[in-house]
Structure formats: structure tokens, C-alpha cells
Design an enzyme around this catalytic site. Structure first.
Site, PDB file in Angstrom:
ATOM      1  CD  GLU A 147      12.131   8.441   5.406  1.00 57.20           C
ATOM      2  OE1 GLU A 147      10.917   8.189   5.343  1.00 57.20           O
ATOM      3  OE2 GLU A 147      13.019   7.711   4.932  1.00 57.20           O
ATOM      4  NE  ARG A 207      -1.336  11.511   3.785  1.00 53.60           N
ATOM      5  CZ  ARG A 207      -0.002  11.667   3.634  1.00 53.60           C
ATOM      6  NH1 ARG A 207       0.493  12.356   2.648  1.00 53.60           N
ATOM      7  NH2 ARG A 207       0.826  11.094   4.462  1.00 53.60           N
ATOM      8  CE  LYS A 238       8.740  12.854   2.372  1.00 54.65           C
ATOM      9  NZ  LYS A 238       9.519  12.903   3.614  1.00 54.65           N
TER      10      LYS A 238
HETATM   11  P1  ATP Z   1       5.128  11.428   1.745  1.00 50.62           P
HETATM   12  O1  ATP Z   1       4.013  10.444   1.860  1.00 50.62           O
HETATM   13  O2  ATP Z   1       4.825  12.631   0.935  1.00 50.62           O
HETATM   14  O3  ATP Z   1       6.447  10.828   1.407  1.00 50.62           O
HETATM   15  P2  ATP Z   1       5.628  11.341   4.501  1.00 50.62           P
HETATM   16  O4  ATP Z   1       4.455  11.307   5.388  1.00 50.62           O
HETATM   17  O5  ATP Z   1       6.353  10.062   4.300  1.00 50.62           O
HETATM   18  O6  ATP Z   1       5.254  12.062   3.172  1.00 50.62           O
HETATM   19  P3  ATP Z   1       7.365  12.555   6.377  1.00 50.62           P
HETATM   20  O7  ATP Z   1       8.643  13.236   6.119  1.00 50.62           O
HETATM   21  O8  ATP Z   1       7.376  11.282   7.088  1.00 50.62           O
HETATM   22  O9  ATP Z   1       6.683  12.397   4.969  1.00 50.62           O
HETATM   23  O10 ATP Z   1       6.317  13.544   7.037  1.00 50.62           O
HETATM   24  C1  ATP Z   1       6.605  14.380   8.124  1.00 50.62           C
HETATM   25  C2  ATP Z   1       5.334  14.821   8.769  1.00 50.62           C
HETATM   26  O11 ATP Z   1       4.522  15.520   7.838  1.00 50.62           O
HETATM   27  C3  ATP Z   1       4.517  13.652   9.273  1.00 50.62           C
HETATM   28  O12 ATP Z   1       4.077  13.951  10.565  1.00 50.62           O
HETATM   29  C4  ATP Z   1       3.382  13.538   8.302  1.00 50.62           C
HETATM   30  O13 ATP Z   1       2.248  13.059   8.929  1.00 50.62           O
HETATM   31  C5  ATP Z   1       3.222  14.987   7.835  1.00 50.62           C
HETATM   32  N1  ATP Z   1       2.666  15.026   6.489  1.00 50.62           N
HETATM   33  C6  ATP Z   1       3.175  14.460   5.384  1.00 50.62           C
HETATM   34  N2  ATP Z   1       2.364  14.664   4.324  1.00 50.62           N
HETATM   35  C7  ATP Z   1       1.317  15.389   4.785  1.00 50.62           C
HETATM   36  C8  ATP Z   1       0.125  15.927   4.189  1.00 50.62           C
HETATM   37  N3  ATP Z   1      -0.145  15.751   2.900  1.00 50.62           N
HETATM   38  N4  ATP Z   1      -0.732  16.617   4.971  1.00 50.62           N
HETATM   39  C9  ATP Z   1      -0.460  16.808   6.270  1.00 50.62           C
HETATM   40  N5  ATP Z   1       0.625  16.331   6.897  1.00 50.62           N
HETATM   41  C10 ATP Z   1       1.513  15.623   6.175  1.00 50.62           C
HETATM   42 MG    MG Z   2       6.884   9.088   6.328  1.00 50.15          MG
END
Ligand code: ATP
Ligand code: MG
Length: 568
Positions: free
Chosen positions: A42, A269, A279
Site C-alpha cells: 500500500e 511476518r 508503518k
Molecule cells: P504495516 O503493518 O507495516 O503497515 P502492511 O502489511 O500494512 O505493513 P503493506 O504495504 O500492505 O504493509 O504490505 C505489503 C506486503 O508486505 C504485504 O504482502 C505484507 O504481507 C508484506 N509485509 C508487510 N510487513 C511485513 C513483515 N513485517 N514481514 C513480512 N512481510 C511483510
Molecule cells: Mg496492509
């Protein structure tokens, strides 16, 4: 703290569970042997090391099995997203060494298609417009044990629902007035199946679709269909989405979609000690100025790690060693540091730099004389060749390398003791000069000309020190970083505490460094080993007048110790 799945010392890990699934799918001819993964960020912030893990996994699996990877921006929440983030994310993915399949996709590419799908569900009696407030909806959701309350609007006619959705799209209503919900089961033990929201009204400008839309799909509504439209074969995401999977499958089932379907697989994760990864929290650190921007070298962002001096190879190796787990754990940041040390040890040219100087005078070395001594650029890289280091009568050494009243185990310099100056001579310490406060201002020594580096000598010394010649020294700024948090799990704080309560006040110290002249050729982004001190990266703030360095990591390897203890 858990050990990573694949031990850092092992270099032949067995297949992880995703590789097993893919190999099996290829064998059975599922998707005709095709592998298409995707990375779906995102664009509401910069990528962090957790995303890097996901990138390495998705692109890595595709590479391994002759497949491809899409980059798809999940741009369904216009109020939090921007093109600044889109651009930064693309830069980071490329920097990590991966190339997505062109073109870049956006969930917003599918807004029209998703709308048509929604109309289809309404016509089938599987979606309805609900006028409940967000608050009432949340009150009526129930708990996993207690069924939720059905919306009073649940049984609207198809015609009414179609009309209302159309008017929602046309902008007739205010934010929050109505939503479109799937009509599934308010008694489902899976809360995500309790008539989840598909569209909400948001009068907001979107960075790609402008003002074309004022209703936006939820992530849950957009995600599975986007995977389907792109013909993704293996849709890999983090564990928290496991409970959403039945919903994604329900949508595809009820859309009566024929053809190949994506299948979602979940992995744990990445969590890293001494840092935060969400984030939302990273944004707080930036906006409230605890750090100097998203690329502050203390941030766990890809841009921060890059500026700090981490290499793409070190991050890929780290992702590999962490492995793919099925349950949550916390990886010790020492493993990441181990990976960068290992990489830079082979690549980084050496230089001598003194960070906390004290003057050393070699009384028997002629005043005004100097000589150029040969030194290896990198002893770990036979191709790297030599540099020369100027030597003269007046030098700087580190204050910590001298003790007036040494303990027994102090093998560095002390009155009456001898050490070797690296690439130069053995010296003997005769006396010290102090100022009125008792602080040592000069150390006086004699050198032994027949002990020049490379010559046979019978003088046995236990310590070797780095040094710089004062008249030749180049003054630089050095930023010494420490962990940003004082506790290993700043996200697991107790009630009433905030992760920001645990910010390390000493996470950045700026000192003046004195370098040997070979440093003058440094360019932004270039890595060096400052001998005996650590790895340092040339910062983009460097100017013609003054170079600026970020300490990437010290030379002390705590990971090797941790590993040894774990293997006991
Ligand atoms: P955050 O919780 O940090 O805001 P998010 O999951 O909302 O992160 P996205 O931009 O939606 O952020 O994530 C993009 C991709 O990265 C998704 O497929 C998510 O599963 C993966 N991802 C995000 N954080 C992690 C992590 N800590 N370890 C592994 N994969 C991750
Ligand atoms: Mg997300």
C-alpha cells in the site's frame, strides 16, 4: 527470542514450505507449471525490512521456478497514499535487485471491474447497502462466541440496492452515510464473514484516479479479485490474513468466476528486535521528528538501511537466513548486522581513522620528515591491491588505546610498553604531557626503524594500533548510531505505555574523525572499513569541504556469540 528457522551457519537449507507447495504444483501441472507471484504494497509509507523480506520471498520464488512477479500497489485508501510513496517503493524494490513484470499494476486499475463485480453480487442477493453508522455496526458485530446483529437494511430489494450504490458512486451522500456490505452470515464464528464492508464513501482525491471516484473498495474486497484478474498463481501474505482467506474464497465463489484461481498462502511476518515495523509507528517517528526523515539511518526502512550502508546483497542474505516460518517470532537484529559485516568484509576498502584523538609524538623521528608506507586496501580481497599511508613525527591515536596505569590485560600503549603502529613501526612509550586538569595532551614515544612493517624483527608486541599522521589527516564528520530503542520489543509495551517511551536518547552521536588521506576519493554511498572501528558509509550530506560518514556497524560480532550459545 527465537532462532531463525535456517541456522546462519548452515548453507544448505532444505525446501521451505512454499517451495514444497510450488514444486508439487509444478509436478501436478496446476497452473500449467506457471508461477506468478506478486508484491502488493500500500503506498502509504516507505518500505521497511519486513517488506524487504516479502519482496525477497516473492521475487525469489519466482526466480527459482522460472516465474514472474507483479508489483501491484494496493491504492484503495486515497487519504493516506501518495505518489511520493509509489516512487520510493519502486526505487527500493529495484535497489534490492529485483525487476517486476511490466507494467506496474494498481488496484485502482480495477476500480471499474470491481464495481461491476459488486453489481453482480447485489443482483445475486449477496450484497446490500447498509445505512448503519460505523459505530452501530461495530457495536452489533458480536464476538466470536456471540453472533452479531443483522443490519435492519439487510433485506433491501435488489433494485433499491442497485439504485443506492449507483447514487453512492455519483456522490449523492456524505462520507459515512452508507456502505456496501457482503451478505454472508452474522453468526459466523469467523468475524470476517459477518457481512463485511466492501465499499465506503470517501470524498477524497486519489493520486491516480483523481476525483473520478468517491466510493473506494476495502482491502478485503479488492485484494482477492485483483489477484484473480492478474492470474496470480501463489498469493503469499502474512499470517494475519489467514482468517481472511475464507472471505476471499467466498467472493470468488459467489462471483461465479471460472478459470484459474489464485491460492493464498500465509507465512509469519518478520519482526526484528530493537525496532518497530508498523508503518503507522514509523510515520509517527518521522512526523514527530524523532528521526530525520524516512531515510534516517536509524530507521528499519529500506531507504534508511541503504543510507546507513547496508547493501542489497546483505539484505537478501538476511532474508534467506531468516527463512520462512509458519509461526510468529522475533529475529535478533544481530543477525542483520552479521550479514552486512560478512558482505562488507569482502568489499570495503580499509582506511585508518581516529575518532577520539590524542597526540603521539615520536621523539626520534626527524621533524619535517614523512614517508609513504604501503598498506593493503583489503586483505580479504587479493585483487584490491595497495594504498599508501603517510607517516610522520606527529600522529593521532585513539585515547582509549592508551592507559597511564594499565591493568594486566591491557596490551595497548602504556608508559614503558611497546606496540606496533599498523603498517608502520614498533614504538616504545616514554612519557606523557598533561594539561592543568591532568588530562593527557601528548604521549611521547621512540620508534625502532628496523621494525618497519614487513621487516624481520625480534621485538614481540601484543597490540597493534591504528593511527593517522596529523599533518596529513583529513577532518571528517562521523555519525555514530546506536539502536533506536532501549528495549528489544518496543511494540510489546504494557498498558499505559507508548513505544516512544523507549526511544534511546543516545541513538545518534556526531563526532569529528581524522582520516588518512586515501579517504579523499570517497563518494556518497561508498563503504569503508575504518580499521579496528567498524564499517562506515559515505553520506549524501558530504560536501567538497567535508565528508560525512554513517557508521553502518561496529566490528564486534555479537551474532556469532549468540549462535554459539544457542548451539550449546
Ligand atoms: P504495516 O503493518 O507495516 O503497515 P502492511 O502489511 O500494512 O505493513 P503493506 O504495504 O500492505 O504493509 O504490505 C505489503 C506486503 O508486505 C504485504 O504482502 C505484507 O504481507 C508484506 N509485509 C508487510 N510487513 C511485513 C513483515 N513485517 N514481514 C513480512 N512481510 C511483510
Ligand atoms: Mg496492509
Amino acid at each position: 527470542m527465537n532462532k531463525p528457522e535456517n541456522n546462519a551457519a548452515e548453507n544448505k537449507p532444505s525446501l521451505n514450505f512454499l517451495e514444497q507447495i510450488i514444486e508439487n504444483d509444478i509436478k501436478t501441472g496446476k497452473h500449467q507449471g506457471r508461477v506468478l507471484t506478486r508484491f502488493p504494497p500500500e503506498p502509504n509509507g516507505y518500505l521497511h525490512i519486513g517488506h524487504a523480506k516479502s519482496i525477497c520471498l516473492n521475487f525469489g520464488l519466482a526466480q527459482k521456478y522460472n516465474g514472474k512477479t507483479n508489483l501491484r500497489f494496493d491504492d484503495t485508501n486515497p487519504t493516506k497514499e501518495s505518489t511520493e510513496y509509489v516512487d520510493a517503493i519502486m526505487e527500493d524494490v529495484k535497489w534490492l535487485g529485483f525487476q517486476w513484470e511490466e507494467p506496474v499494476w494498481y488496484a485502482s486499475d480495477y476500480f471499474e471491474q470491481l464495481y461491476e463485480y459488486a453489481v453482480y453480487l447485489i443482483k445475486k442477493g449477496k450484497a446490500f447497502v447498509c445505512d448503519m453508522s460505523a459505530e452501530d455496526m461495530s457495536k452489533g458485530r458480536g464476538t466470536p462466541q456471540i453472533p452479531g446483529v443483522e443490519s435492519p437494511w439487510r433485506n433491501r430489494t435488489v433494485e433499491e440496492n442497485l439504485d443506492l450504490l449507483d447514487r453512492m458512486r455519483k456522490g449523492e451522500f456524505q462520507n459515512g452515510d452508507r456502505v456496501l456490505r457482503a451478505k454472508i452470515d452474522m453468526a459466523s464464528p469467523n468475524m470476517h464473514m459477518r457481512d463485511p464492508v466492501m465499499y465506503r464513501i470517501m470524498h477524497a482525491h486519489h493520486h491516480r484516479t483523481g476525483d473520478e471516484w468517491c466510493i473506494y473498495p476495502t482491502y478485503d474486497w479488492a485484494h482477492g479479485q485483483s489477484d484473480f484478474i492478474e492470474k496470480i498463481t501463489h498469493s503469499i501474505c502474512t499470517l494475519e490474513f489467514e482468517v481472511h482467506r475464507p472471505l476471499y474464497e467466498w467472493f470468488l465463489d459467489n462471483l461465479d468466476i471460472t478459470g484459474e484461481r489464485p491460492r493464498q498462502y500465509e507465512f509469519a511476518r518478520l519482526n526484528l528486535s530493537y525496532t518497530v515495523m508498523s508503518k503507522r509507528k514509523l510515520l509517527q517517528l518521522v512526523e514527530e521528528k524523532y528521526v530525520n526523515g524516512w531515510d534516517d539511518p536509524r530507521m528499519p526502512t529500506v531507504s534508511g538501511l541503504r543510507r546507513r550502508g547496508f547493501t542489497p546483497a546483505s539484505i537478501r542474505t538476511f532474508a534467506d537466513r531468516v527463512g520462512v516460518a509458519k509461526r510468529e517470532n522475533i529475529i535478533d537484529v544481530a543477525l542483520l548486522e552479521y550479514c552486512i559485516r560478512e558482505d562488507l568484509n569482502k568489499k570495503a576498502p580499509r582506511t585508518m581513522t581516529v575518532l577520539n584523538p590524542v597526540k603521539l609524538v615520536i621523539d626520534n623521528y626527524p621533524e619535517g620528515q614523512s614517508e609513504e608506507l604501503p598498506a593493503l586496501i583489503n586483505p580479504e580481497d587479493p585483487e584490491s591491491g595497495n594504498r599508501t599511508v603517510p607517516f610522520s613525527r606527529e600522529l593521532y591515536i585513539e585515547r582509549e588505546d592508551f592507559m597511564e596505569n594499565p591493568s594486566k590485560k591491557f596490551f595497548r600503549l602504556a608508559p614503558g610498553q611497546e606496540v606496533r603502529l599498523k603498517y608502520a613501526y614498533v614504538i616504545h612509550c616514554n612519557s606523557v604531557v598533561k594539561d592543568e586538569n591532568g588530562e593527557i595532551t601528548e604521549i611521547h614515544c621512540t620508534y625502532f626503524p628496523d621494525t618497519k612493517s614487513g621487516m624481520e624483527t625480534t621485538r614481540k608486541v601484543k597490540g597493534t594500533l591504528h593511527w593517522v599522521s596529523i599533518p596529513h589527516a583529513v577532518e571528517v564528520d562521523v555519525r555514530l548510531y546506536d539502536r533506536l530503542f532501549t528495549v528489544s520489543e518496543p511494540e510489546a509495551v504494557e498498558e499505559g505505555q507508548d513505544f516512544k517511551d523507549f526511544i534511546n536518547p543516545d541513538s545518534l552521536k556526531v563526532v569529528t574523525g581524522w582520516c588518512e588521506p586515501s579517504i579523499k576519493s570517497a563518494v556518497a554511498g561508498q563503504a569503508f572499513q575504518f580499521e579496528r572501528l567498524g564499517y562506515f558509509n559515505t553520506d549524501k550530506d558530504s560536501t567538497e569541504e567535508k565528508l560525512v560518514f554513517n557508521r553502518t556497524v561496529t566490528l564486534r560480532d555479537s551474532w556469532a556469540k549468540i549462535e554459539k550459545n544457542q548451539n550449546k
